[in-house]
Design a protein around this motif. Structure first.
Motif, PDB file in Angstrom:
ATOM      1  N   ALA A   1       0.846  -1.202   0.000  1.00 49.62           N
ATOM      2  CA  ALA A   1       0.000   0.000   0.000  1.00 49.62           C
ATOM      3  C   ALA A   1       0.879   1.249   0.000  1.00 49.62           C
ATOM      4  O   ALA A   1       1.973   1.245   0.575  1.00 49.62           O
ATOM      5  N   PRO A   2       0.425   2.323  -0.625  1.00 49.22           N
ATOM      6  CA  PRO A   2       1.214   3.560  -0.617  1.00 49.22           C
ATOM      7  C   PRO A   2       1.417   4.071   0.816  1.00 49.22           C
ATOM      8  O   PRO A   2       0.557   3.890   1.666  1.00 49.22           O
ATOM      9  N   GLY A   3       2.567   4.667   1.057  1.00 54.61           N
ATOM     10  CA  GLY A   3       2.829   5.257   2.367  1.00 54.61           C
ATOM     11  C   GLY A   3       4.170   4.864   2.934  1.00 54.61           C
ATOM     12  O   GLY A   3       5.005   4.255   2.258  1.00 54.61           O
ATOM     13  N   PHE A   4       4.342   5.199   4.201  1.00 55.02           N
ATOM     14  CA  PHE A   4       5.611   4.992   4.899  1.00 55.02           C
ATOM     15  C   PHE A   4       6.076   3.551   4.831  1.00 55.02           C
ATOM     16  O   PHE A   4       7.240   3.273   4.530  1.00 55.02           O
ATOM     17  N   PHE A   5       5.185   2.632   5.126  1.00 56.77           N
ATOM     18  CA  PHE A   5       5.581   1.227   5.243  1.00 56.77           C
ATOM     19  C   PHE A   5       6.187   0.710   3.947  1.00 56.77           C
ATOM     20  O   PHE A   5       7.239   0.077   3.954  1.00 56.77           O
ATOM     21  N   SER A   6       5.541   0.997   2.832  1.00 56.10           N
ATOM     22  CA  SER A   6       6.073   0.491   1.560  1.00 56.10           C
ATOM     23  C   SER A   6       7.287   1.298   1.103  1.00 56.10           C
ATOM     24  O   SER A   6       8.244   0.734   0.575  1.00 56.10           O
ATOM     25  N   GLN A   7       7.259   2.606   1.313  1.00 55.67           N
ATOM     26  CA  GLN A   7       8.348   3.447   0.828  1.00 55.67           C
ATOM     27  C   GLN A   7       9.627   3.269   1.626  1.00 55.67           C
ATOM     28  O   GLN A   7      10.717   3.319   1.074  1.00 55.67           O
ATOM     29  N   ILE A   8       9.514   3.072   2.925  1.00 55.14           N
ATOM     30  CA  ILE A   8      10.708   2.984   3.763  1.00 55.14           C
ATOM     31  C   ILE A   8      11.029   1.534   4.125  1.00 55.14           C
ATOM     32  O   ILE A   8      12.061   0.997   3.728  1.00 55.14           O
ATOM     33  N   TYR A   9      10.143   0.897   4.856  1.00 51.92           N
ATOM     34  CA  TYR A   9      10.446  -0.442   5.377  1.00 51.92           C
ATOM     35  C   TYR A   9      10.538  -1.485   4.265  1.00 51.92           C
ATOM     36  O   TYR A   9      11.548  -2.173   4.127  1.00 51.92           O
ATOM     37  N   ALA A  10       9.483  -1.604   3.464  1.00 52.02           N
ATOM     38  CA  ALA A  10       9.455  -2.642   2.431  1.00 52.02           C
ATOM     39  C   ALA A  10      10.551  -2.432   1.390  1.00 52.02           C
ATOM     40  O   ALA A  10      11.193  -3.400   0.959  1.00 52.02           O
ATOM     41  N   SER A  11      10.791  -1.194   0.997  1.00 50.60           N
ATOM     42  CA  SER A  11      11.826  -0.958  -0.018  1.00 50.60           C
ATOM     43  C   SER A  11      13.217  -1.282   0.535  1.00 50.60           C
ATOM     44  O   SER A  11      14.058  -1.830  -0.186  1.00 50.60           O
ATOM     45  N   ASN A  12      13.477  -0.966   1.797  1.00 49.25           N
ATOM     46  CA  ASN A  12      14.773  -1.314   2.398  1.00 49.25           C
ATOM     47  C   ASN A  12      14.927  -2.817   2.580  1.00 49.25           C
ATOM     48  O   ASN A  12      16.012  -3.362   2.373  1.00 49.25           O
TER      49      ASN A  12
ATOM     50  N   LEU B   1      13.494  -5.110   0.712  1.00 53.31           N
ATOM     51  CA  LEU B   1      13.695  -5.646  -0.627  1.00 53.31           C
ATOM     52  C   LEU B   1      15.141  -5.423  -1.086  1.00 53.31           C
ATOM     53  O   LEU B   1      15.767  -6.319  -1.654  1.00 53.31           O
ATOM     54  N   LYS B   2      15.675  -4.249  -0.805  1.00 54.42           N
ATOM     55  CA  LYS B   2      17.066  -3.959  -1.162  1.00 54.42           C
ATOM     56  C   LYS B   2      18.017  -4.934  -0.455  1.00 54.42           C
ATOM     57  O   LYS B   2      18.947  -5.461  -1.073  1.00 54.42           O
ATOM     58  N   SER B   3      17.783  -5.203   0.825  1.00 55.93           N
ATOM     59  CA  SER B   3      18.661  -6.124   1.562  1.00 55.93           C
ATOM     60  C   SER B   3      18.488  -7.564   1.067  1.00 55.93           C
ATOM     61  O   SER B   3      19.462  -8.321   1.015  1.00 55.93           O
ATOM     62  N   LEU B   4      17.277  -7.948   0.684  1.00 55.72           N
ATOM     63  CA  LEU B   4      17.060  -9.295   0.138  1.00 55.72           C
ATOM     64  C   LEU B   4      17.802  -9.471  -1.187  1.00 55.72           C
ATOM     65  O   LEU B   4      18.389 -10.526  -1.441  1.00 55.72           O
ATOM     66  N   LYS B   5      17.781  -8.461  -2.015  1.00 57.09           N
ATOM     67  CA  LYS B   5      18.487  -8.534  -3.293  1.00 57.09           C
ATOM     68  C   LYS B   5      19.999  -8.631  -3.081  1.00 57.09           C
ATOM     69  O   LYS B   5      20.684  -9.397  -3.773  1.00 57.09           O
ATOM     70  N   ALA B   6      20.521  -7.885  -2.122  1.00 58.36           N
ATOM     71  CA  ALA B   6      21.959  -7.963  -1.819  1.00 58.36           C
ATOM     72  C   ALA B   6      22.320  -9.359  -1.319  1.00 58.36           C
ATOM     73  O   ALA B   6      23.341  -9.934  -1.715  1.00 58.36           O
ATOM     74  N   ARG B   7      21.463  -9.915  -0.476  1.00 59.31           N
ATOM     75  CA  ARG B   7      21.692 -11.266   0.050  1.00 59.31           C
ATOM     76  C   ARG B   7      21.601 -12.294  -1.080  1.00 59.31           C
ATOM     77  O   ARG B   7      22.367 -13.254  -1.121  1.00 59.31           O
ATOM     78  N   LEU B   8      20.673 -12.078  -1.997  1.00 56.78           N
ATOM     79  CA  LEU B   8      20.517 -12.998  -3.117  1.00 56.78           C
ATOM     80  C   LEU B   8      21.765 -13.014  -3.994  1.00 56.78           C
ATOM     81  O   LEU B   8      22.195 -14.080  -4.446  1.00 56.78           O
ATOM     82  N   ARG B   9      22.380 -11.843  -4.218  1.00 62.25           N
ATOM     83  CA  ARG B   9      23.619 -11.790  -4.998  1.00 62.25           C
ATOM     84  C   ARG B   9      24.684 -12.680  -4.346  1.00 62.25           C
ATOM     85  O   ARG B   9      25.374 -13.441  -5.017  1.00 62.25           O
ATOM     86  N   HIS B  10      24.806 -12.574  -3.035  1.00 61.99           N
ATOM     87  CA  HIS B  10      25.768 -13.398  -2.288  1.00 61.99           C
ATOM     88  C   HIS B  10      25.418 -14.885  -2.414  1.00 61.99           C
ATOM     89  O   HIS B  10      26.301 -15.712  -2.646  1.00 61.99           O
ATOM     90  N   GLN B  11      24.145 -15.222  -2.239  1.00 63.64           N
ATOM     91  CA  GLN B  11      23.717 -16.620  -2.313  1.00 63.64           C
ATOM     92  C   GLN B  11      23.929 -17.198  -3.713  1.00 63.64           C
ATOM     93  O   GLN B  11      24.276 -18.372  -3.855  1.00 63.64           O
ATOM     94  N   LEU B  12      23.694 -16.384  -4.735  1.00 64.27           N
ATOM     95  CA  LEU B  12      23.900 -16.840  -6.106  1.00 64.27           C
ATOM     96  C   LEU B  12      25.359 -17.247  -6.305  1.00 64.27           C
ATOM     97  O   LEU B  12      25.646 -18.286  -6.905  1.00 64.27           O
ATOM     98  N   ASN B  13      26.270 -16.445  -5.781  1.00 62.68           N
ATOM     99  CA  ASN B  13      27.695 -16.777  -5.892  1.00 62.68           C
ATOM    100  C   ASN B  13      28.048 -18.011  -5.072  1.00 62.68           C
ATOM    101  O   ASN B  13      28.819 -18.855  -5.519  1.00 62.68           O
ATOM    102  N   ALA B  14      27.467 -18.134  -3.890  1.00 59.46           N
ATOM    103  CA  ALA B  14      27.815 -19.229  -3.000  1.00 59.46           C
ATOM    104  C   ALA B  14      27.226 -20.572  -3.437  1.00 59.46           C
ATOM    105  O   ALA B  14      27.881 -21.607  -3.291  1.00 59.46           O
ATOM    106  N   PHE B  15      26.009 -20.570  -3.985  1.00 56.13           N
ATOM    107  CA  PHE B  15      25.319 -21.838  -4.241  1.00 56.13           C
ATOM    108  C   PHE B  15      25.050 -22.136  -5.715  1.00 56.13           C
ATOM    109  O   PHE B  15      24.673 -23.252  -6.060  1.00 56.13           O
ATOM    110  N   CYS B  16      25.214 -21.158  -6.570  1.00 52.39           N
ATOM    111  CA  CYS B  16      24.918 -21.364  -7.998  1.00 52.39           C
ATOM    112  C   CYS B  16      26.093 -20.946  -8.874  1.00 52.39           C
ATOM    113  O   CYS B  16      25.908 -20.665 -10.064  1.00 52.39           O
TER     114      CYS B  16
END
Length: 147
Positions: A56-67, A69-84
């Protein structure tokens, strides 16, 4: 010899995991593992409903969810290198779709669901929501959530 008493705690998604596990264990939580209670904070009880809040639009999606998601993508880059072996075309996940996701549900659909054997993010959300296991709790459990 009796095991020492065990008390569990959790926060956010970790609290969902604890709550779901306690529900799945039922009476065996006490009988087999000597779990005597749990204290949980910010439990995302129902993932499909939580998705609406995250998107939903607002603080939660703009701040919490976007941050998050950014950390999940960074972790995924690491996991891709480690396991794939860094293979972005791995058949284990849809790496390009996960990395271009703008919503957590898109990331979960491309990455989290297939890794853990779910058909889609909806299948993952339905089957892992701890609210489904509340009736099976057999140990005292304190849940602290904001309104």
């Amino acid at each position: 010899e009796k095991m020492p008493p065990i008390y569990l705690s959790g926060y956010s998604l970790g609290s969902n995991i604890v709550l779901k596990a306690l529900g799945e264990l039922g009476e065996s939580a006490k009988e087999e593992y000597n779990i005597q209670g749990a204290a949980l904070q910010c439990v995302p009880l129902e993932h499909i409903q939580n998705r609406l809040t995250f998107e939903a639009p607002g603080f939660f999606s703009q701040i919490y969810a976007s941050n998050l998601l950014k950390s999940l993508k960074a972790r995924l880059r690491h996991q891709l290198n480690a396991f794939c072996d860094g293979d972005e075309n791995t058949d284990r996940i849809d790496y390009p779709r996960a990395m271009s996701a703008t919503k957590l549900s898109q990331f979960d659909d491309a990455c989290t669901a297939p890794i853990y054997g779910f058909d889609s993010y909806l299948d993952y959300y339905r089957k892992t929501s701890s609210i489904l296991y509340l009736d099976e709790l057999a140990v005292p459990t304190l849940i602290i959530n904001a309104k």
